[in-house]
Design a protein around this motif. Sequence first.
Motif, PDB file in Angstrom:
ATOM      1  N   PHE A  36       0.839  -1.196   0.000  1.00 39.11           N
ATOM      2  CA  PHE A  36       0.000   0.000   0.000  1.00 39.11           C
ATOM      3  C   PHE A  36       0.875   1.247   0.000  1.00 39.11           C
ATOM      4  O   PHE A  36       0.599   2.202  -0.720  1.00 39.11           O
ATOM      5  CB  PHE A  36      -0.924   0.013   1.234  1.00 39.11           C
ATOM      6  CG  PHE A  36      -2.271  -0.566   0.979  1.00 39.11           C
ATOM      7  CD1 PHE A  36      -2.451  -1.915   0.797  1.00 39.11           C
ATOM      8  CD2 PHE A  36      -3.377   0.257   0.923  1.00 39.11           C
ATOM      9  CE1 PHE A  36      -3.705  -2.452   0.566  1.00 39.11           C
ATOM     10  CE2 PHE A  36      -4.633  -0.258   0.694  1.00 39.11           C
ATOM     11  CZ  PHE A  36      -4.802  -1.630   0.519  1.00 39.11           C
ATOM     12  N   PHE A  37       1.922   1.225   0.815  1.00 34.18           N
ATOM     13  CA  PHE A  37       2.807   2.392   0.912  1.00 34.18           C
ATOM     14  C   PHE A  37       3.397   2.744  -0.452  1.00 34.18           C
ATOM     15  O   PHE A  37       3.407   3.912  -0.844  1.00 34.18           O
ATOM     16  CB  PHE A  37       3.931   2.132   1.926  1.00 34.18           C
ATOM     17  CG  PHE A  37       4.901   3.268   2.012  1.00 34.18           C
ATOM     18  CD1 PHE A  37       4.587   4.420   2.718  1.00 34.18           C
ATOM     19  CD2 PHE A  37       6.127   3.193   1.367  1.00 34.18           C
ATOM     20  CE1 PHE A  37       5.481   5.496   2.765  1.00 34.18           C
ATOM     21  CE2 PHE A  37       7.026   4.257   1.423  1.00 34.18           C
ATOM     22  CZ  PHE A  37       6.703   5.404   2.124  1.00 34.18           C
ATOM     23  N   SER A  51      -1.931  12.563  -0.393  1.00 34.32           N
ATOM     24  CA  SER A  51      -1.826  11.203   0.130  1.00 34.32           C
ATOM     25  C   SER A  51      -3.186  10.617   0.500  1.00 34.32           C
ATOM     26  O   SER A  51      -3.395   9.412   0.348  1.00 34.32           O
ATOM     27  CB  SER A  51      -0.873  11.150   1.323  1.00 34.32           C
ATOM     28  OG  SER A  51      -1.327  11.995   2.350  1.00 34.32           O
ATOM     29  N   LEU A  52      -4.120  11.436   0.974  1.00 35.62           N
ATOM     30  CA  LEU A  52      -5.452  10.934   1.304  1.00 35.62           C
ATOM     31  C   LEU A  52      -6.166  10.432   0.050  1.00 35.62           C
ATOM     32  O   LEU A  52      -6.760   9.347   0.067  1.00 35.62           O
ATOM     33  CB  LEU A  52      -6.286  12.018   2.000  1.00 35.62           C
ATOM     34  CG  LEU A  52      -7.681  11.591   2.436  1.00 35.62           C
ATOM     35  CD1 LEU A  52      -7.611  10.410   3.406  1.00 35.62           C
ATOM     36  CD2 LEU A  52      -8.419  12.755   3.065  1.00 35.62           C
ATOM     37  N   HIS A  53      -6.088  11.189  -1.025  1.00 39.41           N
ATOM     38  CA  HIS A  53      -6.692  10.777  -2.300  1.00 39.41           C
ATOM     39  C   HIS A  53      -6.034   9.491  -2.806  1.00 39.41           C
ATOM     40  O   HIS A  53      -6.716   8.553  -3.245  1.00 39.41           O
ATOM     41  CB  HIS A  53      -6.572  11.897  -3.326  1.00 39.41           C
ATOM     42  CG  HIS A  53      -7.313  11.655  -4.592  1.00 39.41           C
ATOM     43  ND1 HIS A  53      -7.209  12.478  -5.668  1.00 39.41           N
ATOM     44  CD2 HIS A  53      -8.164  10.672  -4.975  1.00 39.41           C
ATOM     45  CE1 HIS A  53      -7.960  12.008  -6.657  1.00 39.41           C
ATOM     46  NE2 HIS A  53      -8.548  10.913  -6.257  1.00 39.41           N
ATOM     47  N   ALA A  54      -4.727   9.423  -2.741  1.00 39.55           N
ATOM     48  CA  ALA A  54      -4.003   8.232  -3.184  1.00 39.55           C
ATOM     49  C   ALA A  54      -4.370   7.021  -2.322  1.00 39.55           C
ATOM     50  O   ALA A  54      -4.523   5.908  -2.843  1.00 39.55           O
ATOM     51  CB  ALA A  54      -2.499   8.486  -3.142  1.00 39.55           C
ATOM     52  N   GLU A  55      -4.541   7.243  -1.040  1.00 38.58           N
ATOM     53  CA  GLU A  55      -4.929   6.153  -0.147  1.00 38.58           C
ATOM     54  C   GLU A  55      -6.333   5.650  -0.484  1.00 38.58           C
ATOM     55  O   GLU A  55      -6.587   4.440  -0.492  1.00 38.58           O
ATOM     56  CB  GLU A  55      -4.879   6.617   1.311  1.00 38.58           C
ATOM     57  CG  GLU A  55      -5.170   5.523   2.299  1.00 38.58           C
ATOM     58  CD  GLU A  55      -5.055   5.991   3.742  1.00 38.58           C
ATOM     59  OE1 GLU A  55      -5.526   5.240   4.619  1.00 38.58           O
ATOM     60  OE2 GLU A  55      -4.501   7.082   4.004  1.00 38.58           O
ATOM     61  N   VAL A  59      -7.339   1.793  -1.626  1.00 41.01           N
ATOM     62  CA  VAL A  59      -8.373   0.997  -0.964  1.00 41.01           C
ATOM     63  C   VAL A  59      -9.405   0.498  -1.983  1.00 41.01           C
ATOM     64  O   VAL A  59      -9.811  -0.668  -1.954  1.00 41.01           O
ATOM     65  CB  VAL A  59      -9.050   1.789   0.171  1.00 41.01           C
ATOM     66  CG1 VAL A  59     -10.294   1.081   0.687  1.00 41.01           C
ATOM     67  CG2 VAL A  59      -8.066   2.043   1.308  1.00 41.01           C
ATOM     68  N   ILE A  60      -9.804   1.375  -2.902  1.00 35.49           N
ATOM     69  CA  ILE A  60     -10.757   0.981  -3.949  1.00 35.49           C
ATOM     70  C   ILE A  60     -10.172  -0.129  -4.812  1.00 35.49           C
ATOM     71  O   ILE A  60     -10.836  -1.120  -5.106  1.00 35.49           O
ATOM     72  CB  ILE A  60     -11.161   2.196  -4.805  1.00 35.49           C
ATOM     73  CG1 ILE A  60     -11.999   3.171  -3.995  1.00 35.49           C
ATOM     74  CG2 ILE A  60     -11.924   1.755  -6.060  1.00 35.49           C
ATOM     75  CD1 ILE A  60     -12.224   4.519  -4.662  1.00 35.49           C
ATOM     76  N   VAL A  61      -8.926   0.036  -5.234  1.00 32.96           N
ATOM     77  CA  VAL A  61      -8.269  -0.962  -6.078  1.00 32.96           C
ATOM     78  C   VAL A  61      -8.151  -2.288  -5.330  1.00 32.96           C
ATOM     79  O   VAL A  61      -8.362  -3.356  -5.912  1.00 32.96           O
ATOM     80  CB  VAL A  61      -6.886  -0.467  -6.558  1.00 32.96           C
ATOM     81  CG1 VAL A  61      -6.098  -1.584  -7.215  1.00 32.96           C
ATOM     82  CG2 VAL A  61      -7.052   0.701  -7.511  1.00 32.96           C
TER      83      VAL A  61
END
Length: 94
Positions: A36-37, A51-55, A59-61
């Motif tokens: 994930f990182f 980073s929140l958007h990327a996180e 999670v969706i993926v």
Amino acid sequence: MTEILEKPETLESIDDKEEVKETNKLILWNDDVNSFFHVIKTLCEVLKIGSLHAEQIAVIVDSKKKHCIKSGTFFELEPYYNQLTDAGLTVEIQ
């Protein structure tokens, strides 16, 4: 009776990148290789997102196995595709 036929108009080439506006999608696929990182860090760097958007994308993926992360013409998406694959992520342009 003689008819005069007009010469048909020639079609201009639509090969010009600016004229072709077909929309494609850049799809990020889930894999069992990247952490994930790494995914979050790479998305932040390549897509220039927080980073929140990327996180949220990660999670969706992870749950849906794939997600459209960007849309545009092939020529707009190609640099993102190259950078993401160079970083080891599994992406495709559809």
